[in-house]
Design a protein around this motif. Structure first.
Motif, PDB file in Angstrom:
ATOM      1  N   ALA A 188      48.487  43.013  56.753  1.00 45.54           N
ATOM      2  CA  ALA A 188      48.051  42.378  55.619  1.00 45.54           C
ATOM      3  C   ALA A 188      49.189  42.567  54.698  1.00 45.54           C
ATOM      4  O   ALA A 188      49.672  41.567  53.748  1.00 45.54           O
ATOM      5  N   GLN A 189      49.695  43.842  54.424  1.00 45.32           N
ATOM      6  CA  GLN A 189      50.863  44.300  53.582  1.00 45.32           C
ATOM      7  C   GLN A 189      52.297  43.445  53.938  1.00 45.32           C
ATOM      8  O   GLN A 189      52.901  42.839  53.280  1.00 45.32           O
ATOM      9  N   SER A 190      52.263  43.081  55.412  1.00 44.43           N
ATOM     10  CA  SER A 190      53.542  42.344  55.816  1.00 44.43           C
ATOM     11  C   SER A 190      53.460  40.950  55.467  1.00 44.43           C
ATOM     12  O   SER A 190      54.525  40.251  55.467  1.00 44.43           O
ATOM     13  N   MET A 191      52.177  40.461  55.162  1.00 40.06           N
ATOM     14  CA  MET A 191      51.826  39.218  54.797  1.00 40.06           C
ATOM     15  C   MET A 191      52.123  39.049  53.325  1.00 40.06           C
ATOM     16  O   MET A 191      51.826  37.706  52.778  1.00 40.06           O
ATOM     17  N   GLY A 192      52.091  39.854  52.510  1.00 38.05           N
ATOM     18  CA  GLY A 192      52.517  40.071  50.991  1.00 38.05           C
ATOM     19  C   GLY A 192      51.116  40.216  50.212  1.00 38.05           C
ATOM     20  O   GLY A 192      51.048  39.883  49.173  1.00 38.05           O
ATOM     21  N   ILE A 193      50.053  40.770  51.025  1.00 36.82           N
ATOM     22  CA  ILE A 193      48.721  41.279  50.683  1.00 36.82           C
ATOM     23  C   ILE A 193      49.178  42.332  49.596  1.00 36.82           C
ATOM     24  O   ILE A 193      49.778  43.591  50.228  1.00 36.82           O
ATOM     25  N   HIS A 194      48.720  42.495  48.175  1.00 39.31           N
ATOM     26  CA  HIS A 194      49.105  43.492  47.610  1.00 39.31           C
ATOM     27  C   HIS A 194      47.806  44.583  47.618  1.00 39.31           C
ATOM     28  O   HIS A 194      46.600  44.440  46.945  1.00 39.31           O
ATOM     29  N   LEU A 195      48.096  45.767  48.587  1.00 44.69           N
ATOM     30  CA  LEU A 195      46.819  46.531  48.847  1.00 44.69           C
ATOM     31  C   LEU A 195      46.234  47.253  47.793  1.00 44.69           C
ATOM     32  O   LEU A 195      44.804  47.057  47.719  1.00 44.69           O
ATOM     33  N   ALA A 196      46.794  47.767  46.906  1.00 45.10           N
ATOM     34  CA  ALA A 196      46.332  48.398  45.642  1.00 45.10           C
ATOM     35  C   ALA A 196      45.618  47.462  44.697  1.00 45.10           C
ATOM     36  O   ALA A 196      44.372  47.915  44.723  1.00 45.10           O
ATOM     37  N   ARG A 197      46.032  46.320  44.524  1.00 47.95           N
ATOM     38  CA  ARG A 197      45.230  45.246  43.650  1.00 47.95           C
ATOM     39  C   ARG A 197      43.920  44.747  44.497  1.00 47.95           C
ATOM     40  O   ARG A 197      42.900  44.813  43.829  1.00 47.95           O
ATOM     41  N   TYR A 198      44.130  44.265  45.664  1.00 48.03           N
ATOM     42  CA  TYR A 198      42.668  44.003  46.356  1.00 48.03           C
ATOM     43  C   TYR A 198      41.983  45.005  46.712  1.00 48.03           C
ATOM     44  O   TYR A 198      40.616  44.669  46.556  1.00 48.03           O
ATOM     45  N   LYS A 199      42.225  46.347  47.018  1.00 45.95           N
ATOM     46  CA  LYS A 199      41.193  47.385  47.262  1.00 45.95           C
ATOM     47  C   LYS A 199      40.437  47.687  45.899  1.00 45.95           C
ATOM     48  O   LYS A 199      39.458  47.759  46.035  1.00 45.95           O
ATOM     49  N   THR A 200      41.050  47.760  44.851  1.00 42.14           N
ATOM     50  CA  THR A 200      40.563  48.021  43.568  1.00 42.14           C
ATOM     51  C   THR A 200      39.695  47.005  43.232  1.00 42.14           C
ATOM     52  O   THR A 200      38.674  46.967  42.815  1.00 42.14           O
ATOM     53  N   MET A 201      39.987  45.675  43.274  1.00 44.92           N
ATOM     54  CA  MET A 201      39.335  44.349  43.067  1.00 44.92           C
ATOM     55  C   MET A 201      37.955  44.699  43.989  1.00 44.92           C
ATOM     56  O   MET A 201      36.852  44.130  43.472  1.00 44.92           O
ATOM     57  N   SER A 202      37.994  44.820  45.417  1.00 45.82           N
ATOM     58  CA  SER A 202      36.926  45.002  46.055  1.00 45.82           C
ATOM     59  C   SER A 202      36.247  46.004  45.342  1.00 45.82           C
ATOM     60  O   SER A 202      34.831  45.625  45.471  1.00 45.82           O
ATOM     61  N   PHE A 203      36.338  47.300  45.152  1.00 45.40           N
ATOM     62  CA  PHE A 203      35.542  48.203  44.630  1.00 45.40           C
ATOM     63  C   PHE A 203      34.932  47.392  43.234  1.00 45.40           C
ATOM     64  O   PHE A 203      33.649  47.833  43.211  1.00 45.40           O
ATOM     65  N   ALA A 204      35.626  46.892  42.530  1.00 48.87           N
ATOM     66  CA  ALA A 204      35.141  46.415  41.177  1.00 48.87           C
ATOM     67  C   ALA A 204      34.091  45.359  41.307  1.00 48.87           C
ATOM     68  O   ALA A 204      32.766  45.463  40.920  1.00 48.87           O
ATOM     69  N   LEU A 205      34.344  44.558  42.264  1.00 43.12           N
ATOM     70  CA  LEU A 205      33.375  43.380  42.567  1.00 43.12           C
ATOM     71  C   LEU A 205      32.045  44.105  43.178  1.00 43.12           C
ATOM     72  O   LEU A 205      30.803  43.545  43.145  1.00 43.12           O
ATOM     73  N   SER A 206      32.422  44.860  44.293  1.00 41.17           N
ATOM     74  CA  SER A 206      31.149  45.591  44.847  1.00 41.17           C
ATOM     75  C   SER A 206      30.222  46.260  43.896  1.00 41.17           C
ATOM     76  O   SER A 206      29.058  46.275  44.165  1.00 41.17           O
ATOM     77  N   ALA A 207      30.892  46.851  43.158  1.00 44.36           N
ATOM     78  CA  ALA A 207      30.032  47.688  42.065  1.00 44.36           C
ATOM     79  C   ALA A 207      29.262  46.796  40.953  1.00 44.36           C
ATOM     80  O   ALA A 207      28.293  47.113  40.837  1.00 44.36           O
ATOM     81  N   ALA A 208      29.985  45.842  40.808  1.00 41.49           N
ATOM     82  CA  ALA A 208      29.229  44.954  39.884  1.00 41.49           C
ATOM     83  C   ALA A 208      28.065  44.378  40.429  1.00 41.49           C
ATOM     84  O   ALA A 208      26.970  44.130  39.731  1.00 41.49           O
ATOM     85  N   ILE A 209      28.213  43.779  41.674  1.00 44.27           N
ATOM     86  CA  ILE A 209      26.928  43.233  42.235  1.00 44.27           C
ATOM     87  C   ILE A 209      25.909  44.175  42.535  1.00 44.27           C
ATOM     88  O   ILE A 209      24.659  44.085  42.348  1.00 44.27           O
ATOM     89  N   VAL A 210      26.131  45.426  42.940  1.00 43.58           N
ATOM     90  CA  VAL A 210      25.078  46.842  43.143  1.00 43.58           C
ATOM     91  C   VAL A 210      24.758  46.963  41.833  1.00 43.58           C
ATOM     92  O   VAL A 210      23.631  47.502  41.502  1.00 43.58           O
TER      93      VAL A 210
END
Length: 358
Positions: free
Chosen positions: A208-230
């Motif tokens: 994913a990182q080699s394809m240009g995906i910013h790991l820090a940004r998307y991991k943090t976003m995943s936690f935020a979206l998951s927490a919002a739904i819960v």
């Protein structure tokens, strides 16, 4: 067996792949709307709990099922949403505004918790989220002038636009509408570039990182979206119980949520609903059949925990795709019968390159 022939790229963006999906899901939605007028208040209440836990399962599924990040402290977000909803509605806020605030505050807390995910993963991330769960539970117990401490906090019935959902059928319909919007939001998230980035991180962070995906940004976003739904699920949970206390959002609740997504089927939106049904109905079956067991077993205090543990180990060992995976296999078997191929559903083992040389 149905074969779908794609003639345009727009077909990949449709939520319903064919008219059969529209018919069956439409029929299911009509049945769910008719529940309060068909079944009694007890089953309406149980189905309300199923929908609330399904929303929480959708939130954890975004994190664990689609991003591959393990959390054993998600009950903390459930508690943040519940207490935020209780405090704000007690101050006179309307239900939609308080619900949005519960989701927003839970998402903000999720960003804070997501920071350790930038440096640790696997068992270390699980321990970090577990520690966070203990911290939040302690804060809810000690912050007495806001949360009421261990004495608990009463919650008002949902009120909006001059209407109050004071009855069980009315609140069930409110939960059904919120659950429908949460499901559509998760489905559209998974079809977006953000959802595809989550899945890429789950499959391989290096790729994913080699394809240009910013790991820090998307991991943090995943936690935020998951927490919002819960957090939304926690707000509904507070209204359903009408009384909340810190011990309701401890480690046992976090394990129940993790059990929900694992038994239901990791990486599947349907799995959140299958897992919620299992989590709510299994205690009913245990209570129903415990009288048939010897008194030393049937009256044991930890019988439910033992049954849940056995079921969890059974799914991990023999059916890692969960209840939804088993349903897919059964449906495929019925569609192909009697021309199914022997060994089609045999579990296959996959190894990483590093494991092949051991």
């Amino acid at each position: 067996m149905r074969f779908i022939f794609r003639t345009s790229y727009r077909q990949d963006y449709r939520l319903a792949q064919h008219n059969g999906h529209l018919f069956w899901y439409g029929l299911l939605l009509a049945a769910l709307v008719a529940v309060p007028w068909v079944v009694g208040s007890y089953w309406t209440s149980q189905l309300t709990f199923v929908l609330i836990y399904a929303i929480a399962g959708l939130g954890l599924m975004v994190l664990a099922g689609y991003t591959g990040l393990v959390s054993i402290g998600h009950a903390a977000f459930l508690g943040v949403g519940a207490y935020t909803q209780a405090v704000l509605t007690g101050q006179g806020w309307s239900f939609p505004l308080a619900l949005a605030a519960s989701a927003g505050l839970s998402a903000a807390v999720g960003v804070v918790v997501g920071l350790p995910a930038l440096r640790v993963k696997g068992i270390y991330l699980a321990v970090a989220t577990l520690a966070f769960g203990f911290i939040v539970e302690e804060v809810m117990a000690r912050w007495e002038h806001v949360t009421g401490g261990n004495a608990g906090l009463s919650v008002k019935a949902p009120a909006m636009f001059g209407w109050t959902a004071s009855s069980a059928p009315a609140f069930y319909l409110v939960v059904l509408v919120v659950c429908l919007f949460a499901t559509l939001a998760v489905l559209n998230l998974l079809r977006s570039s953000t959802g595809r980035a989550f899945i890429a991180i789950r499959d391989s962070e290096i790729s994913a990182q080699s394809m240009g995906i910013h790991l820090a940004r998307y991991k943090t976003m995943s936690f935020a979206l998951s927490a919002a739904i819960v957090g939304v699920a926690g707000a509904l949970y507070a209204h359903k119980l009408r009384f909340i206390s810190p011990e309701q959002f401890g480690i046992a609740q976090s394990i129940d949520l993790l059990l929900l997504v694992v038994v239901g089927g990791l990486g599947s939106v349907h799995g959140a609903f299958f897992g919620a049904i299992f989590l709510i109905t299994m205690p009913q079956f245990i209570a129903l059949f415990k009288d048939w067991l010897p008194p030393a077993i049937g009256q044991a205090a930890g019988l439910q925990a033992v049954v849940f543990g056995i079921v969890l180990m059974g799914f991990v060992l023999f059916e890692p795709t969960g209840l939804y995976g088993r349903w897919v296999k059964l449906r495929t078997y019925l569609e192909l019968f009697p021309t199914y191929r022997r060994g089609m559903f045999r579990r296959q083992k996959a190894f990483q390159k590093s494991e092949r040389v051991r």
